[in-house]
Design a protein around this motif. Structure first.
Motif, PDB file in Angstrom:
ATOM      1  N   PHE A   1      26.189  -4.503 110.699  1.00  0.00           N
ATOM      2  CA  PHE A   1      25.320  -4.720 109.795  1.00  0.00           C
ATOM      3  C   PHE A   1      24.073  -3.617 109.838  1.00  0.00           C
ATOM      4  CE2 PHE A   1      21.416  -7.085 108.233  1.00  0.00           C
ATOM      5  CZ  PHE A   1      21.810  -7.416 107.000  1.00  0.00           C
ATOM      6  N   ASN A   2      24.350  -2.622 110.536  1.00  0.00           N
ATOM      7  CA  ASN A   2      23.499  -1.648 110.666  1.00  0.00           C
ATOM      8  C   ASN A   2      21.753  -1.712 111.171  1.00  0.00           C
ATOM      9  OD1 ASN A   2      25.225   0.567 110.305  1.00  0.00           O
ATOM     10  ND2 ASN A   2      25.180   0.505 108.132  1.00  0.00           N
ATOM     11  N   ALA A   3      21.752  -3.041 111.828  1.00  0.00           N
ATOM     12  CA  ALA A   3      20.562  -3.139 112.454  1.00  0.00           C
ATOM     13  C   ALA A   3      19.947  -1.955 113.286  1.00  0.00           C
ATOM     14  CB  ALA A   3      20.542  -4.389 113.265  1.00  0.00           C
ATOM     15  N   PRO A   4      18.638  -1.908 113.397  1.00  0.00           N
ATOM     16  CA  PRO A   4      18.061  -0.782 114.219  1.00  0.00           C
ATOM     17  C   PRO A   4      18.499  -1.020 115.564  1.00  0.00           C
ATOM     18  CG  PRO A   4      16.220  -1.827 112.737  1.00  0.00           C
ATOM     19  CD  PRO A   4      17.435  -2.628 112.793  1.00  0.00           C
TER      20      PRO A   4
ATOM     21  N   LYS B   1       7.758 -10.581 113.417  1.00  0.00           N
ATOM     22  CA  LYS B   1       6.450 -10.384 113.734  1.00  0.00           C
ATOM     23  C   LYS B   1       6.125  -9.351 114.689  1.00  0.00           C
ATOM     24  CE  LYS B   1       4.894 -14.274 111.310  1.00  0.00           C
ATOM     25  NZ  LYS B   1       4.732 -15.794 111.231  1.00  0.00           N
ATOM     26  N   ILE B   2       6.843  -9.870 115.694  1.00  0.00           N
ATOM     27  CA  ILE B   2       6.457  -9.033 117.212  1.00  0.00           C
ATOM     28  C   ILE B   2       7.034  -7.636 117.085  1.00  0.00           C
ATOM     29  CG2 ILE B   2       7.176  -8.835 119.745  1.00  0.00           C
ATOM     30  CD1 ILE B   2       7.235 -12.107 119.588  1.00  0.00           C
ATOM     31  N   PHE B   3       8.215  -7.210 116.748  1.00  0.00           N
ATOM     32  CA  PHE B   3       8.982  -6.259 116.763  1.00  0.00           C
ATOM     33  C   PHE B   3       8.811  -5.589 115.324  1.00  0.00           C
ATOM     34  CE2 PHE B   3      11.169  -8.841 119.904  1.00  0.00           C
ATOM     35  CZ  PHE B   3      10.914  -8.059 120.832  1.00  0.00           C
ATOM     36  N   LYS B   4       8.053  -5.929 114.461  1.00  0.00           N
ATOM     37  CA  LYS B   4       7.863  -5.265 112.933  1.00  0.00           C
ATOM     38  C   LYS B   4       9.269  -4.941 112.322  1.00  0.00           C
ATOM     39  CE  LYS B   4       3.312  -5.041 113.832  1.00  0.00           C
ATOM     40  NZ  LYS B   4       2.864  -6.397 114.411  1.00  0.00           N
ATOM     41  N   LYS B   5      10.042  -5.732 112.259  1.00  0.00           N
ATOM     42  CA  LYS B   5      11.222  -5.433 111.617  1.00  0.00           C
ATOM     43  C   LYS B   5      11.235  -6.604 110.604  1.00  0.00           C
ATOM     44  CE  LYS B   5      13.014  -2.249 114.467  1.00  0.00           C
ATOM     45  NZ  LYS B   5      12.009  -1.565 114.765  1.00  0.00           N
ATOM     46  N   PRO B   6      12.189  -6.486 109.414  1.00  0.00           N
ATOM     47  CA  PRO B   6      12.395  -7.546 108.464  1.00  0.00           C
ATOM     48  C   PRO B   6      13.378  -8.599 109.120  1.00  0.00           C
ATOM     49  CG  PRO B   6      13.086  -5.462 107.624  1.00  0.00           C
ATOM     50  CD  PRO B   6      12.854  -5.192 109.054  1.00  0.00           C
ATOM     51  N   VAL B   7      13.034  -9.927 108.685  1.00  0.00           N
ATOM     52  CA  VAL B   7      13.336 -11.185 109.307  1.00  0.00           C
ATOM     53  C   VAL B   7      14.955 -11.065 109.067  1.00  0.00           C
ATOM     54  CG1 VAL B   7      13.297 -13.385 108.928  1.00  0.00           C
ATOM     55  CG2 VAL B   7      11.327 -12.398 108.875  1.00  0.00           C
ATOM     56  N   ILE B   8      15.158 -10.570 108.069  1.00  0.00           N
ATOM     57  CA  ILE B   8      16.787 -10.677 107.609  1.00  0.00           C
ATOM     58  C   ILE B   8      17.631  -9.809 108.716  1.00  0.00           C
ATOM     59  CG2 ILE B   8      16.857  -8.498 106.224  1.00  0.00           C
ATOM     60  CD1 ILE B   8      18.660 -11.648 105.232  1.00  0.00           C
ATOM     61  N   VAL B   9      16.939  -8.937 109.173  1.00  0.00           N
ATOM     62  CA  VAL B   9      17.687  -8.183 110.485  1.00  0.00           C
ATOM     63  C   VAL B   9      18.191  -9.221 111.546  1.00  0.00           C
ATOM     64  CG1 VAL B   9      17.589  -6.377 112.397  1.00  0.00           C
ATOM     65  CG2 VAL B   9      16.719  -6.117 110.094  1.00  0.00           C
ATOM     66  N   PHE B  10      17.320 -10.020 111.942  1.00  0.00           N
ATOM     67  CA  PHE B  10      17.551 -11.027 113.066  1.00  0.00           C
ATOM     68  C   PHE B  10      18.301 -12.230 112.519  1.00  0.00           C
ATOM     69  CE2 PHE B  10      13.647  -8.621 113.921  1.00  0.00           C
ATOM     70  CZ  PHE B  10      13.882  -8.114 115.064  1.00  0.00           C
ATOM     71  N   ASN B  11      17.899 -12.690 111.213  1.00  0.00           N
ATOM     72  CA  ASN B  11      18.746 -13.772 110.632  1.00  0.00           C
ATOM     73  C   ASN B  11      20.156 -13.780 110.594  1.00  0.00           C
ATOM     74  OD1 ASN B  11      16.830 -16.072 110.367  1.00  0.00           O
ATOM     75  ND2 ASN B  11      16.252 -15.482 108.273  1.00  0.00           N
ATOM     76  N   VAL B  12      20.579 -12.566 110.053  1.00  0.00           N
ATOM     77  CA  VAL B  12      21.849 -12.222 109.849  1.00  0.00           C
ATOM     78  C   VAL B  12      22.590 -12.319 110.886  1.00  0.00           C
ATOM     79  CG1 VAL B  12      23.678 -10.739 108.618  1.00  0.00           C
ATOM     80  CG2 VAL B  12      21.531 -11.294 107.473  1.00  0.00           C
ATOM     81  N   SER B  13      22.078 -11.445 111.791  1.00  0.00           N
ATOM     82  CA  SER B  13      22.982 -11.197 113.024  1.00  0.00           C
ATOM     83  C   SER B  13      22.943 -12.417 114.051  1.00  0.00           C
ATOM     84  CB  SER B  13      22.272  -9.998 114.002  1.00  0.00           C
ATOM     85  OG  SER B  13      22.408  -8.725 113.166  1.00  0.00           O
ATOM     86  N   GLY B  14      21.776 -13.042 114.146  1.00  0.00           N
ATOM     87  CA  GLY B  14      21.698 -14.191 115.079  1.00  0.00           C
ATOM     88  C   GLY B  14      22.460 -15.588 114.363  1.00  0.00           C
ATOM     89  N   ILE B  15      22.831 -15.628 113.002  1.00  0.00           N
ATOM     90  CA  ILE B  15      23.512 -16.783 112.571  1.00  0.00           C
ATOM     91  C   ILE B  15      24.798 -16.683 112.995  1.00  0.00           C
ATOM     92  CG2 ILE B  15      23.848 -16.316 110.017  1.00  0.00           C
ATOM     93  CD1 ILE B  15      22.239 -19.309 111.377  1.00  0.00           C
ATOM     94  N   ILE B  16      25.494 -15.530 112.952  1.00  0.00           N
ATOM     95  CA  ILE B  16      27.023 -15.182 112.922  1.00  0.00           C
ATOM     96  C   ILE B  16      27.716 -16.246 114.050  1.00  0.00           C
ATOM     97  CG2 ILE B  16      28.752 -13.437 113.823  1.00  0.00           C
ATOM     98  CD1 ILE B  16      27.791 -13.286 111.001  1.00  0.00           C
TER      99      ILE B  16
END
Length: 145
Positions: free
Chosen positions: A20-23, A71-86
């Motif tokens: 997903f090209n997450a940072p 909020k903690i890592f100053k990244k968009p929510v979608i980065v964590f949502n998409v990867s985390g839901i897999i």
């Protein structure tokens, strides 16, 4: 067995983060969020809960952790949502449903397709419920301040 579930769900979530090209700095968090969401689901299913509500709770945990990580890592929510839901996505069940359609076993195929739709809806409800709760908390905090 639970250690295997922890490792594989972490790899799945972090691996999808790579696709997903997450940072790069967020890949560990993506893996941890996916792992925790899956483990909650897994423990609830082991405790005799039906898979649909267990999926809702797993998705809610993923969404809450994604909001916090954002909020903690100053990244968009979608980065964590998409990867985390897999890890919660019912890909195996969807594959089985399509296989039964191809084999002309329509009774089983329709049952499995309905299960896939329920699980996909459960993921959407879990993510949506967490977002709505987050918006309400923001609104209450801004009204009180």
């Amino acid at each position: 067995m639970i250690v295997t579930q922890l490792i594989t769900s972490f790899i799945a979530a972090a691996g999808f983060g790579v696709l997903f090209n997450a940072p790069r700095k967020a890949l560990i968090q993506c893996g941890l969020i996916g792992m925790l969401g899956w483990i909650l689901y897994y423990v609830l299913v082991l405790g005799e809960m039906d898979v649909v509500p267990a999926t809702v709770f797993g998705a809610m945990l993923v969404a809450v952790l994604s909001q916090l990580s954002s909020k903690i890592f100053k990244k968009p929510v979608i980065v964590f949502n998409v990867s985390g839901i897999i890890p919660l996505v019912p890909g195996g069940v969807a594959y089985d449903a399509m296989r039964h359609f191809v084999e002309n076993d329509y009774f089983t195929a329709v049952q499995l397709s309905a299960k896939v739709m329920l699980l996909a809806g459960a993921i959407a409800i879990g993510l949506m419920f967490s977002e709505v709760a987050n918006q309400l908390i923001k609104k209450i905090n801004s009204a009180g301040a």
